[in-house]
Design a protein around this motif. Structure first.
Motif, mmCIF file in Angstrom:
data_model
loop_
_atom_site.group_PDB
_atom_site.id
_atom_site.type_symbol
_atom_site.label_atom_id
_atom_site.label_comp_id
_atom_site.label_asym_id
_atom_site.label_seq_id
_atom_site.Cartn_x
_atom_site.Cartn_y
_atom_site.Cartn_z
ATOM 1 N N ILE A 57 0.839 -1.198 0.000
ATOM 2 C CA ILE A 57 0.000 0.000 0.000
ATOM 3 C C ILE A 57 0.873 1.246 0.000
ATOM 4 N N PHE A 58 0.596 2.133 -0.942
ATOM 5 C CA PHE A 58 1.255 3.439 -0.990
ATOM 6 C C PHE A 58 0.219 4.482 -0.623
ATOM 7 N N ARG A 59 0.356 4.984 0.599
ATOM 8 C CA ARG A 59 -0.600 5.950 1.131
ATOM 9 C C ARG A 59 0.020 7.340 1.066
ATOM 10 N N GLU A 60 -0.648 8.272 0.396
ATOM 11 C CA GLU A 60 -0.149 9.659 0.392
ATOM 12 C C GLU A 60 -0.178 10.119 1.842
ATOM 13 N N ASN A 61 0.904 10.771 2.281
ATOM 14 C CA ASN A 61 1.125 10.864 3.726
ATOM 15 C C ASN A 61 1.116 12.277 4.291
ATOM 16 N N SER A 110 -13.754 20.190 7.331
ATOM 17 C CA SER A 110 -12.421 19.584 7.221
ATOM 18 C C SER A 110 -12.162 19.416 5.734
ATOM 19 N N ALA A 111 -11.106 20.039 5.235
ATOM 20 C CA ALA A 111 -10.897 20.061 3.785
ATOM 21 C C ALA A 111 -10.034 18.902 3.310
ATOM 22 N N ARG A 112 -10.419 18.320 2.155
ATOM 23 C CA ARG A 112 -9.545 17.327 1.505
ATOM 24 C C ARG A 112 -8.739 18.103 0.460
ATOM 25 N N ILE A 113 -7.476 18.328 0.749
ATOM 26 C CA ILE A 113 -6.624 19.092 -0.151
ATOM 27 C C ILE A 113 -5.691 18.130 -0.871
ATOM 28 N N ILE A 114 -5.676 18.229 -2.191
ATOM 29 C CA ILE A 114 -4.810 17.335 -2.956
ATOM 30 C C ILE A 114 -4.005 18.168 -3.946
ATOM 31 N N THR A 115 -2.692 18.031 -3.904
ATOM 32 C CA THR A 115 -1.873 18.773 -4.864
ATOM 33 C C THR A 115 -1.358 17.826 -5.949
ATOM 34 N N LYS A 116 -1.141 18.414 -7.123
ATOM 35 C CA LYS A 116 -0.604 17.644 -8.241
ATOM 36 C C LYS A 116 0.759 17.074 -7.867
ATOM 37 N N LEU A 175 -5.398 2.322 -8.289
ATOM 38 C CA LEU A 175 -5.692 3.597 -7.627
ATOM 39 C C LEU A 175 -7.050 3.464 -6.950
ATOM 40 N N VAL A 176 -7.080 3.709 -5.639
ATOM 41 C CA VAL A 176 -8.341 3.589 -4.906
ATOM 42 C C VAL A 176 -8.769 4.975 -4.431
ATOM 43 N N ASP A 177 -9.931 5.407 -4.883
ATOM 44 C CA ASP A 177 -10.418 6.734 -4.494
ATOM 45 C C ASP A 177 -11.939 6.759 -4.658
ATOM 46 N N LYS A 178 -12.501 7.923 -4.858
ATOM 47 C CA LYS A 178 -13.953 8.019 -5.053
ATOM 48 C C LYS A 178 -14.237 9.202 -5.983
ATOM 49 N N PRO A 179 -13.718 9.138 -7.219
ATOM 50 C CA PRO A 179 -13.809 10.308 -8.100
ATOM 51 C C PRO A 179 -15.214 10.559 -8.632
ATOM 52 N N ASN A 180 -16.111 9.573 -8.477
ATOM 53 C CA ASN A 180 -17.479 9.820 -8.931
ATOM 54 C C ASN A 180 -18.225 10.752 -7.987
ATOM 55 N N VAL A 181 -17.695 10.891 -6.761
ATOM 56 C CA VAL A 181 -18.327 11.804 -5.800
ATOM 57 C C VAL A 181 -17.394 12.977 -5.480
ATOM 58 N N LEU A 182 -16.144 12.651 -5.168
ATOM 59 C CA LEU A 182 -15.168 13.705 -4.845
ATOM 60 C C LEU A 182 -14.576 14.171 -6.174
ATOM 61 N N ARG A 183 -15.338 14.958 -6.885
ATOM 62 C CA ARG A 183 -15.101 15.173 -8.315
ATOM 63 C C ARG A 183 -13.832 15.968 -8.617
ATOM 64 N N GLU A 184 -13.539 16.990 -7.818
ATOM 65 C CA GLU A 184 -12.373 17.815 -8.162
ATOM 66 C C GLU A 184 -11.072 17.130 -7.729
ATOM 67 N N THR A 185 -10.992 16.805 -6.433
ATOM 68 C CA THR A 185 -9.763 16.157 -5.956
ATOM 69 C C THR A 185 -9.590 14.787 -6.605
ATOM 70 N N GLY A 186 -10.707 14.086 -6.769
ATOM 71 C CA GLY A 186 -10.651 12.749 -7.366
ATOM 72 C C GLY A 186 -10.159 12.799 -8.809
ATOM 73 N N SER A 187 -10.633 13.807 -9.576
ATOM 74 C CA SER A 187 -10.215 13.913 -10.985
ATOM 75 C C SER A 187 -8.745 14.226 -11.100
ATOM 76 N N LEU A 188 -8.301 15.140 -10.251
ATOM 77 C CA LEU A 188 -6.883 15.514 -10.308
ATOM 78 C C LEU A 188 -6.001 14.276 -10.076
ATOM 79 N N PHE A 189 -6.357 13.536 -9.046
ATOM 80 C CA PHE A 189 -5.577 12.345 -8.675
ATOM 81 C C PHE A 189 -5.557 11.346 -9.848
ATOM 82 N N ALA A 224 -3.366 5.294 -2.711
ATOM 83 C CA ALA A 224 -4.553 6.030 -2.248
ATOM 84 C C ALA A 224 -4.150 7.297 -1.512
ATOM 85 N N GLU A 225 -5.126 8.203 -1.399
ATOM 86 C CA GLU A 225 -4.854 9.406 -0.588
ATOM 87 C C GLU A 225 -4.829 8.999 0.884
ATOM 88 N N ASN A 226 -4.491 9.982 1.714
ATOM 89 C CA ASN A 226 -4.164 9.723 3.112
ATOM 90 C C ASN A 226 -5.216 8.918 3.903
#
Ligand code: IPM
Ligand code: MN
Length: 377
Positions: free
Chosen positions: A132-136, A178-184, A208-222, A262-264
Motif C-alpha cells: 500500500i502506498f498511502r499519500e502521507n 475539514s478540507a480534503r486538499i490534494i496537490t498535483k 488507484l483507490v479513491d472516489k472520483p465519482n463523488v469527490l469530483r475535483e480532488t478525485g479527478s486531479l488524482f 490512495a490518498e491519506n
C-alpha cells in the motif's frame, strides 16, 4: 559498517515495551547504531502541552532516520480534558505528533506492505502480497479545518452550488469543515513511487483507490495524474477501484491486487483492512518516506491497556525495522531478519496470543533472535 544514528521514539503505551525488543533484534543482527531517545506523544501533551518537543525535532534533524513505537491520539474534547490544569486556558490544540512529523519532514510516502506468512493461522488467504502506498502529508489529513469557519470561507460555501445543493446556513455553529486538499505534486510523487515499486518488484498491477465519482475535483486531479504516469509504465496494468468497492474486493479476492495507491485517509483505512487479511495489526509495519529522510513505525496504536503485559505482537515493530534496514541499504541484515521471522511463524511453536499461541512477546523475540544467530554464524 557505518555507525548509524537513529532518533528513537518509544512514544506511548506498548511502544515502550516493544522498542526495547526492537533493540534486542538490532543488536543480535550486530547492527551498529546509537539510539537517541526522544520524547513524543500523549504524556508530553498532558504534562507539558506539547506532544512534539523541539528537542525531538532537532534530534531527528541530526539522525539518519527515526523510529517510532506508537502514539495515542484522541479527539479534540478528550485531548483538552487530559491537559494539566495550568495548560487548560492556553488555547492549545492537540495535533497528532506523527501527523506533524510527516508534514514537517515532508515524508510524502507511507509504504505499508501486507504479506501473508506461511503458518499464520489468521491469514485470510494464502499468498497475499499487498503493497500500500498511502499519500502521507495531505488529503483528508491536511489539517485545514474550521469550526467556527471564517466569514470568507462561510460565504464561499453558501454560494457554492455546483454539485447537489446550495448550503443555506442559518447559524455559524451549524457547520464545521475539514478540507480534503490534494496537490498535483503530491499525486505525482505517490503515483510515481507506486509504479516504480511495481516495476522493480515484478508486480503486475497498480490500483488507484479513491472516489472520483463523488469527490469530483480532488478525485479527478488524482486520477488524471495517475493516468498520465501509467503511460510511462506500459508493462504494468493500471486499474481504478472506488474505496467502498475496494473494501469488498479485498475481502473477497485479495490476491487480485498487488500495489495499491490512495490518498491519506483512504490509505489509512485500507492499510488496517489489509493488515487484518494477513493476521492483523501485529503483522503490519510501515515506512514514512521522504526524499532524504524517513521514520519507521508499526501501523498499530499504543494499546495502553496492554502495556506491561508483554502480550502485544512485536512482529509489526520488527517488520518496520526490516523496512528501515532496506532504506538504509542494509539488504543482507534485512533478509536475515525477514527470513528469521518467517521461520518462527512457519514453525507454529512460539507466538503471541493473536497468533493463536500462548507466549509472551519476549519469548517470541528470543526465538527470532535464535534464528538470526543461526543465520549469522
Ligand atoms: C496510522 C495511525 C495514525 C494515522 C494516527 C495515530 C494519527 O492510525 O499511522 O495509521 O491515522 O495515520
Ligand atoms: Mn491507521
Amino acid at each position: 559498517m557505518h555507525r548509524y544514528r537513529i532518533a528513537w521514539m518509544p512514544g506511548d503505551g506498548v511502544g515502550n515495551e516493544l522498542l526495547p525488543l526492537g533493540i534486542k533484534i538490532l543488536n543480535t543482527l550486530k547492527f551498529k547504531a546509537d539510539y537517541i531517545h526522544c520524547d513524543i506523544g500523549w504524556e508530553k501533551w498532558k504534562n507539558e502541552g506539547n506532544p512534539l518537543p523541539d528537542k525531538t525535532i532537532s534530534e531527528l534533524k541530526k539522525a539518519d532516520c527515526g523510529f517510532l513505537g506508537a502514539i495515542t491520539s484522541k479527539p479534540k474534547e478528550e485531548a483538552l480534558k487530559a491537559l494539566k490544569p495550568e495548560f487548560k486556558d492556553k488555547n492549545l490544540e492537540y495535533r497528532s505528533p506523527i501527523l506533524q512529523l510527516r508534514q514537517k519532514f515532508n515524508l510524502h510516502t507511507n509504504f505499508r506492505p501486507c504479506t501473508s506468512f506461511v503458518g499464520n493461522k489468521n491469514n485470510h488467504k494464502e499468498d497475499i502480497d499487498l503493497a500500500i502506498f498511502r499519500e502521507n502529508s495531505e488529503g483528508m489529513y491536511s489539517g485545514v479545518e474550521f469550526y467556527p469557519i471564517p466569514s470568507s470561507v462561510f460565504d464561499a460555501i453558501e454560494n457554492q452550488n455546483k454539485n447537489m445543493r446550495k448550503f443555506r446556513i442559518e447559524k455559524s455553529d451549524d457547520i464545521a469543515l475539514s478540507a480534503r486538499i490534494i496537490t498535483k505534486t503530491a499525486c505525482k510523487s505517490i503515483i510515481q513511487k507506486a509504479f516504480e515499486f511495481a516495476l522493480l518488484n515484478n508486480r503486475s498491477s497498480v490500483t488507484l483507490v479513491d472516489k472520483p465519482n463523488v469527490l469530483r475535483e480532488t478525485g479527478s486531479l488524482f486520477r488524471q495524474v495517475a493516468l498520465d504516469i501509467s503511460k510511462n509504465f506500459p508493462t504494468i496494468k493500471f486499474q481504478e477501484v472506488n474505496i467502498d468497492a475496494m473494501c469488498m474486493w479485498l475481502i473477497k479476492n485479495p490476491n487480485d491486487f498487488q500495489v495499491i495507491v490512495a490518498e491519506n485517509l483512504f490509505g489509512d483505512i485500507l492499510s488496517d483492512l489489509s493488515a487484518q487479511l494477513v493476521g492483523g495489526l501485529g503483522f503490519a509495519g510501515s515506512a514514512n518516506l521522504g526524499d532524504n529522510f524517513a521514520i519507521f513505525e508499526p501501523c498499530h496504536g499504543s494499546a495502553p491497556k496492554y502495556y506491561g503485559m508483554n502480550k502485544v505482537n512485536p512482529i509489526a515493530t520488527f517488520l518496520s525495522i526490516k523496512l528501515m534496514l532496506d532504506w538504509l541499504g542494509e539488504k543482507f541484515l534485512s533478509d536475515v531478519l525477514f527470513n528469521s521471522i518467517q521461520m518462527v511463524v512457519k514453525e507454529e511453536k512460539i507466538g503471541t496470543y493473536d497468533m493463536g499461541l500462548k507466549n509472551s512477546n519476549i519469548e517470541l523475540t528470543d526465538e527470532i533472535c535464535k534464528k538470526i544467530k543461526i543465520r549469522l554464524n
